[in-house]
Scaffold this motif. Structure first.
Motif, PDB file in Angstrom:
ATOM      1  N   GLY A 108       0.815  -1.202   0.000  1.00 35.97           N
ATOM      2  CA  GLY A 108       0.000   0.000   0.000  1.00 35.97           C
ATOM      3  C   GLY A 108       0.851   1.255   0.000  1.00 35.97           C
ATOM      4  N   VAL A 109       0.378   2.265  -0.696  1.00 39.84           N
ATOM      5  CA  VAL A 109       1.071   3.556  -0.744  1.00 39.84           C
ATOM      6  C   VAL A 109       0.079   4.676  -0.438  1.00 39.84           C
ATOM      7  CG1 VAL A 109       2.859   2.858  -2.367  1.00 39.84           C
ATOM      8  CG2 VAL A 109       0.674   3.642  -3.249  1.00 39.84           C
ATOM      9  N   GLN A 110      -1.005   4.327   0.279  1.00 41.24           N
ATOM     10  CA  GLN A 110      -2.047   5.306   0.545  1.00 41.24           C
ATOM     11  C   GLN A 110      -1.533   6.462   1.376  1.00 41.24           C
ATOM     12  OE1 GLN A 110      -5.562   3.631   2.259  1.00 41.24           O
ATOM     13  NE2 GLN A 110      -6.477   5.587   2.746  1.00 41.24           N
ATOM     14  N   PHE A 111      -0.625   6.184   2.308  1.00 43.93           N
ATOM     15  CA  PHE A 111      -0.132   7.217   3.204  1.00 43.93           C
ATOM     16  C   PHE A 111       1.338   7.535   2.917  1.00 43.93           C
ATOM     17  CE2 PHE A 111      -3.647   5.134   5.303  1.00 43.93           C
ATOM     18  CZ  PHE A 111      -4.428   6.216   5.663  1.00 43.93           C
ATOM     19  N   GLY A 112       1.689   7.613   1.637  1.00 45.34           N
ATOM     20  CA  GLY A 112       3.064   7.913   1.270  1.00 45.34           C
ATOM     21  C   GLY A 112       3.807   6.643   0.940  1.00 45.34           C
ATOM     22  N   ARG A 113       5.065   6.602   1.327  1.00 44.55           N
ATOM     23  CA  ARG A 113       5.896   5.445   1.017  1.00 44.55           C
ATOM     24  C   ARG A 113       5.360   4.194   1.698  1.00 44.55           C
ATOM     25  NH1 ARG A 113      12.217   4.803   2.756  1.00 44.55           N
ATOM     26  NH2 ARG A 113      12.572   2.738   1.863  1.00 44.55           N
ATOM     27  N   GLY A 114       5.210   3.131   0.934  1.00 44.03           N
ATOM     28  CA  GLY A 114       4.665   1.894   1.475  1.00 44.03           C
ATOM     29  C   GLY A 114       5.656   1.173   2.362  1.00 44.03           C
ATOM     30  N   PRO A 115       5.160   0.208   3.151  1.00 46.61           N
ATOM     31  CA  PRO A 115       6.055  -0.573   4.014  1.00 46.61           C
ATOM     32  C   PRO A 115       7.030  -1.397   3.198  1.00 46.61           C
ATOM     33  CG  PRO A 115       3.868  -1.538   3.962  1.00 46.61           C
ATOM     34  CD  PRO A 115       3.766  -0.232   3.255  1.00 46.61           C
ATOM     35  N   GLU A 116       8.177  -1.706   3.780  1.00 49.24           N
ATOM     36  CA  GLU A 116       9.199  -2.465   3.083  1.00 49.24           C
ATOM     37  C   GLU A 116       8.914  -3.965   3.099  1.00 49.24           C
ATOM     38  OE1 GLU A 116      13.108  -1.519   4.390  1.00 49.24           O
ATOM     39  OE2 GLU A 116      12.759   0.632   4.416  1.00 49.24           O
ATOM     40  N   ALA A 117       8.124  -4.423   4.048  1.00 52.21           N
ATOM     41  CA  ALA A 117       7.806  -5.850   4.136  1.00 52.21           C
ATOM     42  C   ALA A 117       6.477  -6.038   4.848  1.00 52.21           C
ATOM     43  CB  ALA A 117       8.912  -6.601   4.875  1.00 52.21           C
ATOM     44  N   VAL A 118       5.578  -6.797   4.230  1.00 51.04           N
ATOM     45  CA  VAL A 118       4.301  -7.152   4.849  1.00 51.04           C
ATOM     46  C   VAL A 118       4.213  -8.673   4.837  1.00 51.04           C
ATOM     47  CG1 VAL A 118       1.798  -7.009   4.718  1.00 51.04           C
ATOM     48  CG2 VAL A 118       3.186  -5.026   4.104  1.00 51.04           C
ATOM     49  N   ARG A 119       4.143  -9.251   6.005  1.00 52.78           N
ATOM     50  CA  ARG A 119       4.090 -10.705   6.131  1.00 52.78           C
ATOM     51  C   ARG A 119       2.897 -11.090   6.987  1.00 52.78           C
ATOM     52  NH1 ARG A 119      10.508 -11.174   7.613  1.00 52.78           N
ATOM     53  NH2 ARG A 119      11.318 -10.869   5.509  1.00 52.78           N
ATOM     54  N   GLY A 120       2.332 -12.247   6.698  1.00 56.27           N
ATOM     55  CA  GLY A 120       1.177 -12.665   7.474  1.00 56.27           C
ATOM     56  C   GLY A 120       0.861 -14.125   7.293  1.00 56.27           C
ATOM     57  N   GLU A 121      -0.374 -14.460   7.642  1.00 56.02           N
ATOM     58  CA  GLU A 121      -0.805 -15.851   7.617  1.00 56.02           C
ATOM     59  C   GLU A 121      -2.284 -15.898   7.252  1.00 56.02           C
ATOM     60  OE1 GLU A 121       0.169 -19.462  10.596  1.00 56.02           O
ATOM     61  OE2 GLU A 121      -1.251 -18.003  11.409  1.00 56.02           O
ATOM     62  N   ASN A 128     -15.839 -22.896   5.305  1.00 57.63           N
ATOM     63  CA  ASN A 128     -15.208 -22.368   4.084  1.00 57.63           C
ATOM     64  C   ASN A 128     -14.868 -20.880   4.152  1.00 57.63           C
ATOM     65  OD1 ASN A 128     -15.118 -24.808   2.646  1.00 57.63           O
ATOM     66  ND2 ASN A 128     -17.258 -24.558   1.994  1.00 57.63           N
ATOM     67  N   PHE A 129     -14.813 -20.323   5.363  1.00 59.24           N
ATOM     68  CA  PHE A 129     -14.349 -18.942   5.518  1.00 59.24           C
ATOM     69  C   PHE A 129     -12.905 -18.964   6.007  1.00 59.24           C
ATOM     70  CE2 PHE A 129     -18.887 -18.257   5.569  1.00 59.24           C
ATOM     71  CZ  PHE A 129     -19.027 -17.029   4.922  1.00 59.24           C
ATOM     72  N   MET A 130     -12.170 -17.933   5.639  1.00 55.73           N
ATOM     73  CA  MET A 130     -10.752 -17.823   6.020  1.00 55.73           C
ATOM     74  C   MET A 130     -10.444 -16.407   6.479  1.00 55.73           C
ATOM     75  SD  MET A 130      -9.592 -19.860   2.669  1.00 55.73           S
ATOM     76  CE  MET A 130     -11.101 -19.245   1.965  1.00 55.73           C
ATOM     77  N   VAL A 131      -9.393 -16.265   7.300  1.00 58.21           N
ATOM     78  CA  VAL A 131      -8.964 -14.947   7.758  1.00 58.21           C
ATOM     79  C   VAL A 131      -7.516 -14.728   7.337  1.00 58.21           C
ATOM     80  CG1 VAL A 131      -8.259 -15.812  10.028  1.00 58.21           C
ATOM     81  CG2 VAL A 131      -8.721 -13.374   9.719  1.00 58.21           C
ATOM     82  N   VAL A 132      -7.238 -13.534   6.812  1.00 55.42           N
ATOM     83  CA  VAL A 132      -5.875 -13.112   6.498  1.00 55.42           C
ATOM     84  C   VAL A 132      -5.423 -12.186   7.613  1.00 55.42           C
ATOM     85  CG1 VAL A 132      -4.378 -11.973   4.829  1.00 55.42           C
ATOM     86  CG2 VAL A 132      -6.387 -13.241   4.037  1.00 55.42           C
ATOM     87  N   ASP A 133      -4.325 -12.536   8.270  1.00 53.12           N
ATOM     88  CA  ASP A 133      -3.780 -11.740   9.374  1.00 53.12           C
ATOM     89  C   ASP A 133      -2.351 -11.358   9.002  1.00 53.12           C
ATOM     90  OD1 ASP A 133      -3.005 -10.576  11.721  1.00 53.12           O
ATOM     91  OD2 ASP A 133      -3.448 -12.306  12.998  1.00 53.12           O
ATOM     92  N   ALA A 134      -2.144 -10.084   8.635  1.00 56.84           N
ATOM     93  CA  ALA A 134      -0.826  -9.639   8.154  1.00 56.84           C
ATOM     94  C   ALA A 134      -0.367  -8.414   8.932  1.00 56.84           C
ATOM     95  CB  ALA A 134      -0.883  -9.322   6.653  1.00 56.84           C
ATOM     96  N   ALA A 135       0.954  -8.208   8.991  1.00 55.14           N
ATOM     97  CA  ALA A 135       1.517  -7.094   9.750  1.00 55.14           C
ATOM     98  C   ALA A 135       2.697  -6.493   9.000  1.00 55.14           C
ATOM     99  CB  ALA A 135       1.960  -7.563  11.137  1.00 55.14           C
ATOM    100  N   ASP A 136       3.013  -5.250   9.351  1.00 57.48           N
ATOM    101  CA  ASP A 136       4.158  -4.547   8.780  1.00 57.48           C
ATOM    102  C   ASP A 136       5.421  -5.032   9.478  1.00 57.48           C
ATOM    103  OD1 ASP A 136       6.027  -2.819   7.791  1.00 57.48           O
ATOM    104  OD2 ASP A 136       4.999  -0.977   8.365  1.00 57.48           O
ATOM    105  N   GLU A 137       6.299  -5.693   8.731  1.00 57.26           N
ATOM    106  CA  GLU A 137       7.553  -6.218   9.289  1.00 57.26           C
ATOM    107  C   GLU A 137       8.753  -5.405   8.822  1.00 57.26           C
ATOM    108  OE1 GLU A 137       7.834  -8.642  11.410  1.00 57.26           O
ATOM    109  OE2 GLU A 137       5.717  -9.217  11.461  1.00 57.26           O
ATOM    110  N   SER A 138       8.516  -4.149   8.460  1.00 55.84           N
ATOM    111  CA  SER A 138       9.595  -3.317   7.918  1.00 55.84           C
ATOM    112  C   SER A 138      10.738  -3.148   8.905  1.00 55.84           C
ATOM    113  CB  SER A 138       9.043  -1.946   7.519  1.00 55.84           C
ATOM    114  OG  SER A 138       8.042  -2.071   6.532  1.00 55.84           O
TER     115      SER A 138
END
Length: 381
Positions: A108-121, A128-138
């Protein structure tokens, strides 16, 4: 008698009605507590999370997401990227969580420079529903990059004097019968050994300072004593270059700190000023109190530092003039140590510089009993 036949039943009916009315009034209130429902609280939790949270249905479509998912680029136009969608399909098939990492073009670049790394699970939620849980690992990525650079730089810096000493030792062996040559090579070995020892000492000092919080035990330290000790440590460099160091009158100022660390920081600033000044040019020290801080400034009339490099000079192993630094035996760690000493004292180091004019490095340290001390605005150059 006929009246009693009607009065008694009426009394009994009245007592019965009163009993049931009393029980109804004493009946406990509805146990359902007032306030938001569990679903509303869960919704609030999701919206306020620092992680990106996205709920997907069996087709990989976005059912719900929080604002952070948009900020980190996990969701765009209410859709996830193809990589996340494929991972979701795998989770649906296996029922096992899958780790994901977003590519740079997907951030994402909505708020300027985007994060350097986004990792999740991606995890299954059932039905049949799933959840994406991701965080900024910059921060973790930058820390790892810094660690790799540090190891590479240390390896390079250590190999230089070690390699030089090995070659010089071979030269001594080859010239064993030439006393003059042996003395010359031995002197160079001593110079490289001294340089290696200085590098190791500064590496140890920096490793203790870096990442540490503010020093737990602070004492009242005389600024004038710090200046005298730092001048003594910089005396050899001063005599070698023939540069005079001018100092202002004693200030009688006190700071909260560790005397040894403050002397090291100021000595590094003096040695840096001497190393990057032309022979015969002046270097000066001045001290003053500004509000709750004491400022010790070191000014030189040297080569100066371009504006785009002024922040980089505080990086480990960064050298503005590599040839000059190696000629003077500099390690490239002196200003990094100054920066961390200042930070550990709750202060900072400031830099003013102009190419061809010179530089002023100002060490700002909290004054002792700053709240009760007055402000002594002695002159800075």
């Amino acid at each position: 008698m006929t009246d009693l036949v009607w009065i008694v039943p009426a009394l009994l009916v009245g007592l019965g009605v009163g009993f049931w009315v009393g029980r109804a009034r004493r009946r406990p209130a509805d146990p359902t507590p007032a306030g938001p429902s569990i679903s509303i609280l869960l919704q609030r939790l999701m919206q306020s999370s620092h992680s990106a949270i996205v709920i997907l249905n069996e087709f990989g479509d976005v059912v719900q997401h929080n604002p952070r998912a948009i900020e980190l680029g996990v969701v765009h136009n209410r859709r996830v990227d193809d990589r996340t969608k494929k991972a979701a399909e795998l989770v649906k098939e296996t029922g096992e969580p899958v780790e994901i990492e977003l590519l740079p073009v997907q951030r994402g670049v909505q708020f300027g420079r985007g994060p350097e790394a986004v990792r999740g699970e991606i995890r299954p939620l059932g039905d049949n529903f799933m959840v994406v849980d991701a965080a900024d690992e910059s921060d973790a990525v930058r820390l790892e990059a810094t660690r790799r650079d540090f190891v590479a730089n240390v390896s390079h810096e250590l190999k230089t004097p070690v390699g030089a000493m090995a070659l010089l030792a071979e030269a001594v062996l080859d010239a064993a019968d030439d006393v003059t040559a042996v003395r010359r090579f031995t002197g160079k070995i001593l110079h490289e050994a001294t340089r290696l020892g200085t590098l190791v000492t500064e590496l140890i000092a920096l490793s203790r300072l870096q990442g540490a919080e503010r020093l737990p035990q602070l004492n009242a330290v005389e600024v004038d004593a710090v200046v005298r000790d730092a001048l003594s440590r910089a005396q050899l460099a001063q005599e070698t270059t023939g540069i005079d160091i001018a100092i202002d009158p004693d200030s009688c100022l006190l700071v909260e700190g560790d005397r040894t660390l403050l002397v090291t920081a100021l000595a590094n600033l003096l040695e840096n000023a001497v190393a990057y000044s032309p022979p015969g040019s002046p270097v000066s020290i001045s001290r003053r109190q500004v509000g709750k801080f004491v400022e010790i400034a070191v000014t030189d009339r040297g080569i100066g530092i371009p504006e785009d490099e002024q922040q980089r000079v505080f990086e480990r192993f960064y050298r503005l003039d590599k040839a000059r630094s190696r000629a003077t035996g500099g390690t490239g760690l002196g200003l990094a140590i100054v920066k961390h000493v200042a930070a550990n004292h709750g202060g900072e180091v400031k830099l003013w510089s102009r190419p061809g004019t010179g530089s002023t490095f100002t060490l700002r340290i909290p004054a002792h009993n700053a709240s009760s001390n007055g402000s002594n605005n002695g002159g800075l150059p």
